[in-house]
Motif scaffolding. Structure first.
Motif, PDB file in Angstrom:
ATOM      1  N   PRO A 194      20.904-102.202   6.208  1.00 35.27           N
ATOM      2  CA  PRO A 194      22.229-102.532   6.305  1.00 35.27           C
ATOM      3  C   PRO A 194      22.937-101.600   7.528  1.00 35.27           C
ATOM      4  O   PRO A 194      24.175-101.543   7.864  1.00 35.27           O
ATOM      5  CB  PRO A 194      22.813-101.849   5.097  1.00 35.27           C
ATOM      6  CG  PRO A 194      21.632-100.955   4.581  1.00 35.27           C
ATOM      7  CD  PRO A 194      20.651-101.304   5.093  1.00 35.27           C
ATOM      8  N   PHE A 195      22.185-100.573   8.154  1.00 39.72           N
ATOM      9  CA  PHE A 195      22.369 -99.842   9.226  1.00 39.72           C
ATOM     10  C   PHE A 195      22.870-100.712  10.434  1.00 39.72           C
ATOM     11  O   PHE A 195      21.958-101.783  10.683  1.00 39.72           O
ATOM     12  CB  PHE A 195      21.562 -98.896   9.695  1.00 39.72           C
ATOM     13  CG  PHE A 195      21.980 -97.915  10.909  1.00 39.72           C
ATOM     14  CD1 PHE A 195      22.886 -97.045  10.661  1.00 39.72           C
ATOM     15  CD2 PHE A 195      21.561 -98.349  12.116  1.00 39.72           C
ATOM     16  CE1 PHE A 195      23.242 -96.349  11.863  1.00 39.72           C
ATOM     17  CE2 PHE A 195      21.953 -97.494  13.376  1.00 39.72           C
ATOM     18  CZ  PHE A 195      22.848 -96.262  13.056  1.00 39.72           C
ATOM     19  N   PRO A 196      24.226-100.773  10.875  1.00 38.90           N
ATOM     20  CA  PRO A 196      24.662-101.805  11.591  1.00 38.90           C
ATOM     21  C   PRO A 196      24.380-101.880  13.202  1.00 38.90           C
ATOM     22  O   PRO A 196      25.231-101.895  14.170  1.00 38.90           O
ATOM     23  CB  PRO A 196      26.364-101.948  11.604  1.00 38.90           C
ATOM     24  CG  PRO A 196      26.618-100.296  11.282  1.00 38.90           C
ATOM     25  CD  PRO A 196      25.182 -99.932  10.332  1.00 38.90           C
ATOM     26  N   ALA A 197      23.152-101.525  13.325  1.00 42.94           N
ATOM     27  CA  ALA A 197      22.512-101.398  14.710  1.00 42.94           C
ATOM     28  C   ALA A 197      21.108-101.441  14.680  1.00 42.94           C
ATOM     29  O   ALA A 197      20.475-100.757  13.603  1.00 42.94           O
ATOM     30  CB  ALA A 197      23.155-100.146  15.517  1.00 42.94           C
ATOM     31  N   THR A 198      20.493-101.366  15.801  1.00 49.25           N
ATOM     32  CA  THR A 198      18.972-101.395  15.940  1.00 49.25           C
ATOM     33  C   THR A 198      18.668 -99.929  16.052  1.00 49.25           C
ATOM     34  O   THR A 198      19.023 -99.339  16.974  1.00 49.25           O
ATOM     35  CB  THR A 198      18.500-102.351  17.115  1.00 49.25           C
ATOM     36  OG1 THR A 198      18.809-103.652  16.814  1.00 49.25           O
ATOM     37  CG2 THR A 198      16.748-102.175  17.105  1.00 49.25           C
ATOM     38  N   VAL A 199      17.786 -99.687  15.388  1.00 48.35           N
ATOM     39  CA  VAL A 199      17.258 -98.050  15.393  1.00 48.35           C
ATOM     40  C   VAL A 199      16.316 -97.953  16.496  1.00 48.35           C
ATOM     41  O   VAL A 199      15.486 -98.836  16.479  1.00 48.35           O
ATOM     42  CB  VAL A 199      16.843 -97.558  14.100  1.00 48.35           C
ATOM     43  CG1 VAL A 199      16.203 -96.164  14.212  1.00 48.35           C
ATOM     44  CG2 VAL A 199      17.786 -97.600  12.850  1.00 48.35           C
ATOM     45  N   ASP A 221      26.761 -97.897  21.045  1.00 47.43           N
ATOM     46  CA  ASP A 221      26.292 -98.405  22.347  1.00 47.43           C
ATOM     47  C   ASP A 221      27.015 -99.922  22.456  1.00 47.43           C
ATOM     48  O   ASP A 221      26.392-100.732  21.591  1.00 47.43           O
ATOM     49  CB  ASP A 221      24.917 -98.498  22.462  1.00 47.43           C
ATOM     50  CG  ASP A 221      24.597 -98.863  23.935  1.00 47.43           C
ATOM     51  OD1 ASP A 221      25.218 -98.818  24.763  1.00 47.43           O
ATOM     52  OD2 ASP A 221      23.291 -99.402  23.837  1.00 47.43           O
ATOM     53  N   GLY A 222      27.637-100.149  23.415  1.00 44.61           N
ATOM     54  CA  GLY A 222      28.310-101.548  23.553  1.00 44.61           C
ATOM     55  C   GLY A 222      29.409-101.763  22.648  1.00 44.61           C
ATOM     56  O   GLY A 222      29.984-102.833  22.787  1.00 44.61           O
ATOM     57  N   ARG A 223      29.669-100.971  21.882  1.00 47.02           N
ATOM     58  CA  ARG A 223      30.927-101.263  20.839  1.00 47.02           C
ATOM     59  C   ARG A 223      32.023-100.851  21.433  1.00 47.02           C
ATOM     60  O   ARG A 223      32.863 -99.817  21.160  1.00 47.02           O
ATOM     61  CB  ARG A 223      30.433-101.010  19.384  1.00 47.02           C
ATOM     62  CG  ARG A 223      29.706-101.494  18.646  1.00 47.02           C
ATOM     63  CD  ARG A 223      29.416-100.950  17.278  1.00 47.02           C
ATOM     64  NE  ARG A 223      28.751-101.817  16.427  1.00 47.02           N
ATOM     65  CZ  ARG A 223      27.385-101.960  16.404  1.00 47.02           C
ATOM     66  NH1 ARG A 223      26.596-101.708  17.380  1.00 47.02           N
ATOM     67  NH2 ARG A 223      26.942-102.920  15.554  1.00 47.02           N
ATOM     68  N   ASP A 224      32.678-101.557  22.266  1.00 47.43           N
ATOM     69  CA  ASP A 224      34.147-101.553  23.017  1.00 47.43           C
ATOM     70  C   ASP A 224      35.019-101.546  21.863  1.00 47.43           C
ATOM     71  O   ASP A 224      36.330-100.935  21.883  1.00 47.43           O
ATOM     72  CB  ASP A 224      34.389-102.329  23.983  1.00 47.43           C
ATOM     73  CG  ASP A 224      32.909-102.096  25.235  1.00 47.43           C
ATOM     74  OD1 ASP A 224      32.691-101.088  25.429  1.00 47.43           O
ATOM     75  OD2 ASP A 224      33.016-103.038  26.024  1.00 47.43           O
TER      76      ASP A 224
END
Length: 436
Positions: A64-69, A245-248
């Motif tokens: 559920p972590f909302p990004a790639t680790v 990262d990349g979440r403007d």
């Protein structure tokens, strides 16, 4: 491996609950004083042979972590661990033969751990496994250097100060930036856990000895704790960076999380009190004799779940870990509902039979199906909250596979996993409403 005072090996998961489940006895449950135990005599279940496939494995869902680790985080731990072990010869040249043998044995054990596969859970769990391996390697290397006359005390003190500074800078900069409050909870809960892990290990609870040659294993433990704290703060920074990262569109969600955590604290406290009141207080089943039944163990497991619900949320809020508080609150609400349902079902005559292989299998099927239904709904918050159910099923399966799982306890734990998972969707919805 650690000699001397114990080493803190905190985990993100609720393994403390699982450990309690493993040792829970019905005699400790409120309302069981009337069971037919006399003196030191204890009724023990006769050994029951369950086949290794009685429960079946359960596949872990996507994290559920909302990004790639980033794989680089685990790679850094592995490189560091292998490098430290490479600094220690297989046959250490240490004047004290007993110390030399112990260091050699510890090095071999640490190497085996570094080479072992990691359980297929979530990437954040893999990082936790690597931090433990890195800690073990640091302990071996620290003990070897101390035993061979190298005093790392001053360097260790400087490292501890640097780690504290890094942790403080990271913690003070957390604004719970996210694209939504729910996503911020899922992103920052593991970060908060890592910062807490760092804080626990960076404290000089185990001090570096004035004479490291005389106390090499104490020296190794002191080194290991600081190494673990360095690894934890590096992972915390890495996860935060990976998420942002990349979440403007990420905006500070601090106010939302603080308000939600405070409201959820009250909801958890009221829910627990209401459930206790409606199920009969501390002795929900009065003087009923449940000995030998699944119900006896189920009450014990459910009591463990509801026992610390308020305290877990309070602890997180007091620490300023508002994302963790939201997750703990959702877990606590599901635990309270699982407890209520368990007591009511027992009162209605369920769970009172002596377990059989067939009943364990059917209970396992229900638990796996209920957990899978939560996961299949594709709700990351619910997936995070259902983790205790995933862990219980896997834990029971492992224990039976290793040959020491009793039918009664296994069925009770699986029944609880089913009840808990059934309560997760509503708990997740409640938490989400408070966050949005």
């Amino acid at each position: 491996m650690t000699r001397g005072s114990g080493s803190d090996r905190g985990s993100d998961s609720r393994r403390g609950f699982l450990a309690g489940v493993a040792t829970a006895g019905a005699a400790a449950v409120a309302g069981c004083s009337a069971l037919p135990f006399t003196g030191d005599e204890e009724r023990r279940e006769q050994p029951v042979s369950l086949p290794s496939d009685a429960v079946g494995s359960i596949e872990w869902p996507a994290s559920p972590f909302p990004a790639t680790v980033p794989a680089s985080l685990a790679d850094a731990h592995e490189t560091r661990a292998r490098g430290m072990l490479a600094d220690v010869p297989a046959d250490p040249d240490v004047p004290n033969a007993a110390v030399a043998t112990a260091i050699g044995d510890d090095r071999e054990q640490a190497m085996r751990r570094v080479d072992a596969e990691i359980a297929d859970e979530w990437p954040v769990d893999a990082l936790s496994a690597w931090r433990r391996r890195r800690e073990d390697a640091a302990e071996v290397r620290g003990a070897y250097r101390a035993a061979t006359g190298t005093d790392d005390g001053a360097d260790l003190a400087a490292q501890r100060r640097a780690v504290r500074d890094d942790r403080g800078a990271l913690a003070s900069g957390i604004e719970y930036r996210g694209e939504s409050a729910v996503e911020a909870v899922l992103a920052y809960e593991p970060v908060e856990s890592l910062l807490a892990e760092c804080a626990r290990n960076v404290r000089p609870r185990v001090t570096y000895p004035a004479d490291p040659v005389a106390e090499p294993f104490r020296a190794g433990e002191a080194v290991a704790r600081v190494e673990r704290s360095r690894a934890a703060v590096a992972d915390a920074a890495g996860l935060r960076e990976a998420y942002l990262d990349g979440r403007d569109g990420a905006a500070p969600r601090w106010a939302s999380l603080v308000a939600a955590a405070d409201g959820l604290r009250g909801s958890v406290s009221r829910t627990r009190s209401t459930v206790r009141e409606r199920t009969g207080g501390e002795e929900p089943l009065g003087d009923e004799d449940l000995s030998g039944t699944v119900a006896q163990e189920l009450v014990a497991v459910a009591e463990l779940g509801i026992g610390s619900t308020v305290e877990d949320v309070e602890r997180a809020i007091d620490a300023g870990d508002h994302a963790t508080a939201a997750v703990e609150a959702g877990t606590a609400l599901a635990e309270s509902e699982a407890y209520r349902t368990a007591i009511n079902e027992i009162r209605d005559g369920e769970h009172r039979d002596v377990p059989t292989e067939a009943s364990v299998r059917s209970t396992a099927e229900r638990a796996r199906a209920t957990v899978s239904e939560v996961v299949d709904a594709d709700d990351p918050l619910a997936t995070r909250l259902v983790r205790p159910g995933l862990e219980i099923v896997g834990y029971v399966d492992d224990r039976i596979d290793e040959g020491y799982g009793s039918a009664r306890r296994s069925q009770a734990e699986l029944a609880y996993a089913d009840l808990y998972a059934s309560a997760v969707p509503a708990a997740a919805a409640f938490v989400r409403e408070r966050l949005e």
